[in-house]
Each structure stands twice: as structure tokens, then as C-alpha cells.
Write a protein that holds these residues in place. Structure first.
Motif, short mmCIF file in Angstrom:
data_model
loop_
_atom_site.label_atom_id
_atom_site.label_comp_id
_atom_site.label_asym_id
_atom_site.label_seq_id
_atom_site.Cartn_x
_atom_site.Cartn_y
_atom_site.Cartn_z
N GLY A 54 0.81 -1.21 0.00
CA GLY A 54 0.00 0.00 0.00
C GLY A 54 0.85 1.26 0.00
O GLY A 54 0.54 2.24 -0.71
N LYS A 55 1.93 1.26 0.80
CA LYS A 55 2.82 2.42 0.82
C LYS A 55 3.59 2.56 -0.50
O LYS A 55 3.82 3.67 -0.98
N LEU A 56 3.97 1.42 -1.09
CA LEU A 56 4.70 1.47 -2.36
C LEU A 56 3.81 1.96 -3.49
O LEU A 56 4.28 2.67 -4.39
N ARG A 57 2.53 1.63 -3.42
CA ARG A 57 1.61 2.09 -4.47
C ARG A 57 1.50 3.61 -4.47
O ARG A 57 1.38 4.24 -5.54
N LYS A 58 1.56 4.23 -3.31
CA LYS A 58 1.48 5.69 -3.24
C LYS A 58 2.71 6.36 -3.84
O LYS A 58 2.63 7.53 -4.25
N CYS A 59 3.83 5.66 -3.88
CA CYS A 59 5.07 6.24 -4.43
C CYS A 59 5.08 6.26 -5.95
O CYS A 59 5.86 7.03 -6.56
N PHE A 60 4.26 5.43 -6.59
CA PHE A 60 4.21 5.41 -8.04
C PHE A 60 3.47 6.66 -8.52
O PHE A 60 2.44 7.05 -7.98
N LYS A 61 4.01 7.27 -9.57
CA LYS A 61 3.44 8.50 -10.11
C LYS A 61 2.84 8.23 -11.47
O LYS A 61 3.33 7.41 -12.24
N ARG A 62 1.78 8.96 -11.75
CA ARG A 62 1.11 8.82 -13.03
C ARG A 62 1.96 9.46 -14.13
O ARG A 62 2.43 10.59 -13.98
N ALA A 63 2.16 8.76 -15.23
CA ALA A 63 3.00 9.28 -16.32
C ALA A 63 2.28 10.41 -17.04
O ALA A 63 1.08 10.35 -17.31
N LEU A 103 7.43 4.32 -12.29
CA LEU A 103 8.46 4.78 -11.36
C LEU A 103 9.81 4.40 -11.96
O LEU A 103 9.98 3.29 -12.47
N ASN A 104 10.75 5.35 -11.88
CA ASN A 104 12.08 5.06 -12.41
C ASN A 104 12.89 4.27 -11.40
O ASN A 104 12.45 3.99 -10.29
N GLU A 105 14.15 3.95 -11.78
CA GLU A 105 14.96 3.06 -10.94
C GLU A 105 15.32 3.73 -9.62
O GLU A 105 15.23 3.11 -8.56
N THR A 106 15.69 5.02 -9.68
CA THR A 106 16.08 5.71 -8.44
C THR A 106 14.90 5.80 -7.48
O THR A 106 15.02 5.54 -6.28
N GLY A 107 13.75 6.16 -8.02
CA GLY A 107 12.57 6.27 -7.17
C GLY A 107 12.11 4.92 -6.63
O GLY A 107 11.66 4.82 -5.48
N PHE A 108 12.26 3.88 -7.43
CA PHE A 108 11.85 2.56 -7.00
C PHE A 108 12.72 2.05 -5.85
O PHE A 108 12.23 1.55 -4.83
N VAL A 109 14.05 2.24 -6.00
CA VAL A 109 14.97 1.76 -4.97
C VAL A 109 14.83 2.57 -3.69
O VAL A 109 14.77 2.04 -2.57
#
Length: 738
Positions: A54-63, A103-109
Motif C-alpha cells: 500500500g505504501k509502495l503504491r502511493k510512491c508510483f506517479k502517473r505518467a 516509477l524510475n529506478e532511483t525512485g523505486f529503490v
């Protein structure tokens, strides 16, 4: 996050864990054989709980869409509006999915490191990102991550069929006490500390066996009213059931009789015999005491009725006792009148149109019965508050097994199908078949601790299915010795599948250094003003909920039992009740007469000439009791004069109540020690015989009377013995002729 997004998140998380953490067992070999990326994703998935996802889903941004696409969309909207004014309608455009989150690699990690709180999984996260972004697009979407985790979890699971260990064949054993009679039921007499089998044959022969199927005792059922222990013609046993709370066994016979035996000791004693039942009983079920403080015996009859015999005072007595030393005979009609009406009550319920094949309790107020009629299965509410629940099966149901904890029913029929039902459904959710020509099912059982379903067929085949995957795990052909013998008829009892003996690991022992007292002080003030000494109770220190495992499945046919070993175990089965393994009558040597003795030596009876076995050592081992210095405890409490008579009299009491309580408690302890070795006669009080009176005071009287006796005569007349001897006859004859 919007409500729609949160709902979609919950559905995706549920999909991940349902498809990944399924009921199938995980195969470690598959994990070791996969590549590193799969292993990394599997390891990382252990940390991806629903909260983390749930927390990781909030970190994803809409393209953000490109400006060219936005401009084309605006132009298309203007053209559609102009065409609509002229009456022209264009086809609807394909909707663009705007829920793709990237989400890009930096944001994902960094997102995973922040959520997990430490960069320990940074290399794993980078490897997982590279495994998802195989085309190096520079970003990963939420759907790609979900698909990757689900695929990894699916590869990490294996089918139950792949991990199933085949059941071992332990062979067949013949019960010699049956005398070639068919086994009706294998009754498991199980208590907290003992276990034994009671094998009941169709002709009334009963054998008591230990957990390893060793014969201990045998006898014949005495189920008629003539008072003569002889075999009854044209009569057979129909069923038997163990009454756990009162430690009795009920046996039903075709002469419309019901006999209750006391099975608490090594020798089963008949208590009651009820004859003259309205119909022949075909099956039995028992519901022990609950919150209502009453137990109930359920009887299925050949006319399709369910007869209930409710015991109102099971702690006192099941039925009225007229003769405490012998069996009590009653007619069924007598149970509805005093004095029996205070002990039991009867009721008859119409359930089926044909004979009842099996009956059991789903709950204390719900009974489940089956028949070969069109209404094959019926859930009867015994309290009458709800309507009965009926299930129809073509050709009826021949056997069933109920698991109340899972709310699950398994039924077997003549068409060879095993159906699985849940409460409240009239249609089975699964139909299990081994394939081939249909063979009638004799018995079925759900082994809930192994999550399998076992079915026993008329051709002596045993099929095992997985309970959840519903796949056929194994088929076993039981090789009974009588199969193929010309003229030998294969017969089956009321129930054929039974669980093996409970095996308990005895490696857990209580350390000697622990504090055995139940309170900080061993003495407290009672309600009567006296002091009560608390001795440690060893039974409370021992964990009563020790886990017992079942490793065998027993299957009966004719007078044989076949053992199927599910798994190997080092634990030994529970021993039978105390006294069953003794080959002699218990004596006073078996009792611990000195309660303060702390010796650990094993004393054997001088009558026993054989070497002590493991069972004899266990039974004859003395019980250790911790002793306390009562005088020191009383002195510390300042009550030195409590045991004196003046202390009792000055309180206005007529009797010493504490002394009487102490004597009663000591007598109860002696009785318990005698009953523990099945010798209650040793608890009776012993009396010292008085010495025989002497007759010294009669000597003078005899001498005084003796002086009045006549003296010896001068002319002695020969006695009859002297004149009748051959020698005397010859002398007398010679004197006559002389």
C-alpha cells in the motif's frame, strides 16, 4: 488516494497473496533451481506485506502524456462537437487507460528503502528492477511489478501431488478372538492417560486390544434377559459406541436390545440392559455432557426413525439402579415412568423412509443421518426450533463423515462417487471419483490434520484425495489373505475406517528444581476458620494438552484389520488403562503404603515369578509425595494449641471438624491408590482379630467333677473290637473244647 484507487489496490494485493501464498506447499527444490532474479523476487516478496504494498503504491506517479497527444485530443474533441451540431456522430474512441503508474529506478529503490527502513535489500531491489525492466525503458509500471511478483510466487509453489509421500503398507492382522466373525466396529476407548481398542464382532465376541493391537482380554456380550451366558441364535450385534464422559460403552443388538458396559477398568462389567425397543437399532451416536449437564444417546432404527435417550443425571447414574452388584434389566416402556423418569427421557423423530445407515452429531442440537432413500442426508434439529435440512442424492448415501470444525461433509454412495458438501448447500462443491467402472463406497473419512479424504470401496481398494486440490493422490489395493479363496464371502461392518492410536512423545519431563507449590505459602485459612495444607498436585504441573499425533489408518474387513502407515514416528502409543497389562490379581504390594517414602526402587510382588516388563515397572513404580513439617508450620503461624482438645471445646464446638476432615481426606487418598491398580477391595478397613480365649479357669472345675466318675471294674468284659478279631476268636474256640 481516491476510493477507487484504494479499492483497486486492495483487489491487486489480494490477487497477489491468493495466487502466490496458496494452500499448496512450497517446494524448496524449485527455488534452488530457479535463476537469481526469481530467487531475489521471492525473497523480497516475503517483506512485501499488504501494508508495504500500500505504501509502495502511493510512491508510483502517473505518467505525463506528451503534448502532441494532448493537442490531438483537443482537436478531436472540437471536431466531434462540430459534427454533432450537424447531426453526424463518430464512433467512440478507444478509452486510454489512465491508471498506469510508473516509477524510475532511483525512485523505486529509494521508495523500498524508505518503507523497509534500512538499505539491506538495496541490491535485491536493484536486481528486481532490472528483472522487470528487461528492455531498459527507464521505468517500471505498477502492473509490471504485480505480474512479476505473482509469477514468481506461482513458480515457488508445487502441487500436493508432487510433494505427496506414498502411504506405506504395514500388512494385515487377524483378530483371533472373533472366531471368523465379521468385525462390526473398532471402538476407540481413549482417555487422557490411556488408550485401547474394543473390537466387537457380529456374533457378540468382544476383544480388548492395546494400541499396538495386542490382545489383553476377551469376552462375549451378554445381551439377553434369560440370565444364562450362552450364545443366542438368529441375533447379531449392529453397532457400538464409546460414551467418553461416563467411560461406558453402549452395544445395540438385533433383538431390539441396548446394553451399557462399564469400560473404565480392565474387565468390562455390564450395567444396564434395555430390551423391547420399538424397532431394531442399526447405528448409534453419543453426545457427551455440555453446558446443559446432560448427555444424549442417539439411535437410528431400521424403520428410519431417530430415537433419543437423554440422560438427565449422567454424573450420578445413567439409569435407575435396582441391583448394584449385577446387571439391571429394563423394558423400554419402563423408562417413561418413575423412578426412571428422573434419570432419563426418550423421544422418537421420523427422519427417513428406509433404514438409517449412519448417524452422528454435528452440534449438540443437530444430528446428521443418512439413508438409501431419495432423501439421502438429513440435518435434524433436535430442539425443534428450526426446520430440518434435506439433501437428495440419487441411489442414496451409504456412508458419510462429518467434520464440525471445517463445517464439511463427505458422503459415499453406491454409484462410486465421493461428494463433498458444506453446511447450507444442497449441491456438492466437489465430486471425487477414482475412474473406471463404478464400485460402491463402503466407508469414507476426512483426515483433517493431513487435509486428505480417504474412501474405502467394495473391491477392497482405498483411494486418497487431497481435500483442497481435489486431486487423486494414491490408490492402494488391500491384499487381505482371504481374497480369491473359493467360497469365502467378503463382509463389512458398520464402520470400516478408523484412526490409529494416539502417539505422544514422552520426552518432556518436569525439572526437579521448579517450585511445586501453587501459592507463595503452603497454608491458608479455610472458610471454617481452620488451616488447610496445600500439597503439590503433580497432575496440574504436567501439560495436559500434550499433542498427540496419528500415524496409522486402520481398515477392517471380515475378521482382519489392515494398517496403512501415513508417516513414521518414534513416539509410542498410549498404554491401556491401569491393570489391563497385569497378568495377575493386584495385591497389597502394588500400593504405596508409606506416603512419606522417597525411595525410587521398584518393588515387585513375590507372587510374580516372571521378569518385570516395561508395563509392570510403570504400574508398580511408587508415587513420591512431598512431606512438610506440620509442627513447624503451625508454630510459625502461632497456633501451637490448635490440636489440643481444650482449643476445640473453648470455641463451643462439639466435635473436632478439622480432625474429621483430615481422616476423610486420608481415607480418600488410600482409596485412590487402591483404585489406581484396579484393586478397590484393598481399601477396605482391616481389623485385628482378637486372641482366642484360654480354658485354664475350667481346669479346677473339671478336676472337681472328675472325682465323681466311677472307677475301673475288676471283671473286665472284652470289647467288641477284642472279641471280633481273628486271633481272639481262635483262642476262645480252643478254650471251649478244652
Amino acid at each position: 488516494m481516491s476510493i477507487k484507487s484504494q479499492k483497486s489496490l486492495n483487489e491487486e494485493c489480494a490477487d497477489i497473496f491468493e495466487r502466490s501464498y496458496s494452500i499448496k506447499s512450497v517446494s524448496e527444490e524449485s527455488l534452488s533451481s530457479d535463476d537469481d532474479d526469481d530467487y531475489v523476487s521471492t525473497e523480497l516478496m516475503k517483506k512485501l506485506t499488504p501494508a508495504v504494498l500500500g505504501k509502495l503504491r502511493k510512491c508510483f506517479k502517473r505518467a505525463r502524456e506528451k503534448k502532441a497527444k494532448d493537442l490531438d485530443k483537443k482537436v478531436e474533441d472540437v471536431m466531434r462537437a462540430a459534427a454533432a451540431e450537424e447531426g453526424i456522430e463518430f464512433a467512440e474512441s478507444v478509452p486510454i487507460d489512465t491508471e498506469h503508474l510508473y516509477l524510475n529506478e532511483t525512485g523505486f529503490v529509494s521508495a523500498l528503502n524508505n518503507i523497509l527502513g534500512k538499505p539491506k535489500y538495496r541490491p535485491h531491489t536493484e536486481s528486481l528492477y532490472r528483472a522487470i525492466d528487461r528492455f531498459h525503458t527507464g521505468r517500471v509500471s505498477w502492473s509490471q511489478l504485480v505480474t512479476r511478483l505473482v509469477a514468481s510466487g506461482a513458480r515457488a509453489t508445487a502441487s500436493r501431488l508432487d510433494t505427496w509421500k506414498p502411504v506405506k503398507d504395514a500388512g494385515a492382522l487377524k483378530f483371533e478372538h472373533c472366531k471368523r466373525e465379521t468385525i462390526v466396529r473398532l471402538v476407540s476407548v481413549e482417555t487422557e492417560d490411556s488408550f485401547s481398542y474394543v473390537v466387537v464382532s457380529r456374533g457378540g465376541r468382544v476383544g480388548i486390544y492395546s494400541g499396538d493391537l495386542t490382545l489383553l482380554k476377551s469376552y462375549e456380550v451378554f445381551y439377553h434377559r434369560r440370565g444364562v451366558r450362552s450364545r443366542v441364535k438368529n441375533c447379531w450385534i449392529t453397532d457400538a459406541v464409546f460414551m467418553s464422559d461416563v467411560c461406558c460403552m453402549a452395544v445395540s443388538a438385533s433383538d431390539r436390545s441396548l446394553t451399557v458396559y462399564d469400560v473404565s477398568g480392565p474387565a468390562h462389567a455390564p450395567l444396564y440392559c434395555v430390551t423391547g425397543m420399538p424397532n431394531i437399532p442399526t447405528c448409534l451416536a453419543y453426545c457427551p455432557m455440555g453446558e446443559a449437564e446432560s448427555s444424549e444417546l442417539l439411535v437410528g432404527t431400521e424403520r428410519g426413525d431417530l430415537t433419543t435417550l437423554r440422560f438427565l443425571q449422567p454424573r450420578v447414574s445413567l439409569l435407575h439402579i435396582k441391583h448394584p452388584d449385577t446387571i439391571n434389566y429394563y423394558f423400554w416402556m419402563e423408562l417413561t415412568s418413575p423412578p426412571h423418569s428422573t434419570y432419563c427421557s426418550t423421544r422418537t423423530i421420523r427422519a427417513h423412509c428406509r433404514s438409517v445407515r449412519g448417524v452422528t452429531y454435528a452440534r449438540p442440537d443437530v444430528a446428521v443421518s443418512c439413508s438409501h432413500h431419495e432423501i439421502a442426508l438429513r440435518l435434524t434439529h433436535l430442539n425443534g426450533k428450526l426446520d430440518d435440512y434435506e439433501i437428495s442424492v440419487h441411489r442414496g448415501v451409504s456412508c458419510f463423515h462429518n467434520v464440525s470444525a471445517l463445517r464439511l461433509l463427505a458422503t459415499g454412495s453406491k454409484d462410486g462417487l465421493v461428494r463433498l458438501w458444506t453446511y447450507g448447500q444442497r449441491v456438492p462443491f466437489a465430486k471425487l471419483t477414482p475412474g473406471g467402472a463404478p464400485v460402491p463406497v463402503i466407508d469414507v473419512m476426512i483426515v483433517d490434520f493431513d487435509k486428505i479424504v480417504i474412501a474405502y470401496y467394495k473391491n477392497c481398494m482405498v483411494h486418497i484425495w487431497d481435500l483442497y486440490e481435489e486431486c487423486l493422490l494414491q490408490s492402494i489395493k488391500l491384499k487381505f489373505p482371504f481374497l480369491g479363496v473359493l467360497g469365502k464371502k467378503v463382509e463389512f461392518g458398520t464402520s470400516c475406517i478408523h484412526l490409529g492410536p494416539p502417539r505422544r512423545n514422552n520426552s518432556k519431563h518436569i525439572s526437579e528444581g521448579i517450585d511445586r507449590s501453587r501459592r507463595g505459602s503452603s497454608v491458608y485459612e479455610g472458610s471454617t476458620g481452620g488451616l488447610i495444607l496445600l500439597e503439590p498436585d503433580s497432575h496440574e504441573e504436567i501439560d495436559k494438552s500434550a499433542e498427540s499425533e496419528r500415524c496409522e489408518i486402520l481398515i477392517t474387513c471380515n475378521d482382519y484389520v489392515y494398517t496403512l502407515r501415513m508417516r513414521d514416528s518414534d513416539a509410542s502409543p498410549l498404554r491401556p488403562a491401569a491393570g489391563m497389562a497385569q497378568g495377575r490379581r493386584p495385591s497389597a504390594w502394588d500400593l504405596d503404603m508409606d506416603t512419606g517414602s522417597k525411595t525410587q526402587s521398584i518393588s515387585l510382588s513375590p507372587r510374580s515369578r516372571h521378569s518385570p516388563s516395561e508395563t509392570d515397572i510403570h504400574l508398580l513404580q511408587p508415587h513420591l509425595h512431598t512431606t512438610y513439617d506440620l509442627d513447624q508450620l503451625i508454630a510459625n503461624a502461632g497456633l501451637e494449641d490448635i490440636l489440643e482438645k481444650n482449643f476445640v471445646l473453648m470455641r463451643g464446638l462439639k466435635h473436632d471438624l478439622n480432625k474429621k476432615l483430615f481422616e476423610m481426606e486420608s481415607s480418600v487418598d488410600k482409596r485412590k491408590s487402591a483404585i489406581s491398580v484396579c484393586a478397590p477391595y484393598l481399601s477396605l478397613p482391616r481389623y485385628t482379630l482378637e486372641a482366642l480365649p484360654t480354658f485354664s479357669h475350667l481346669t479346677q472345675r473339671y478336676d472337681h467333677v472328675k472325682q465323681y466318675f466311677p472307677g475301673p471294674s475288676v471283671n473286665v468284659t472284652p470289647t467288641a473290637s477284642q472279641s471280633t478279631t481273628p486271633r481272639n476268636k481262635t483262642i476262645n474256640l480252643f478254650n471251649t473244647f478244652k
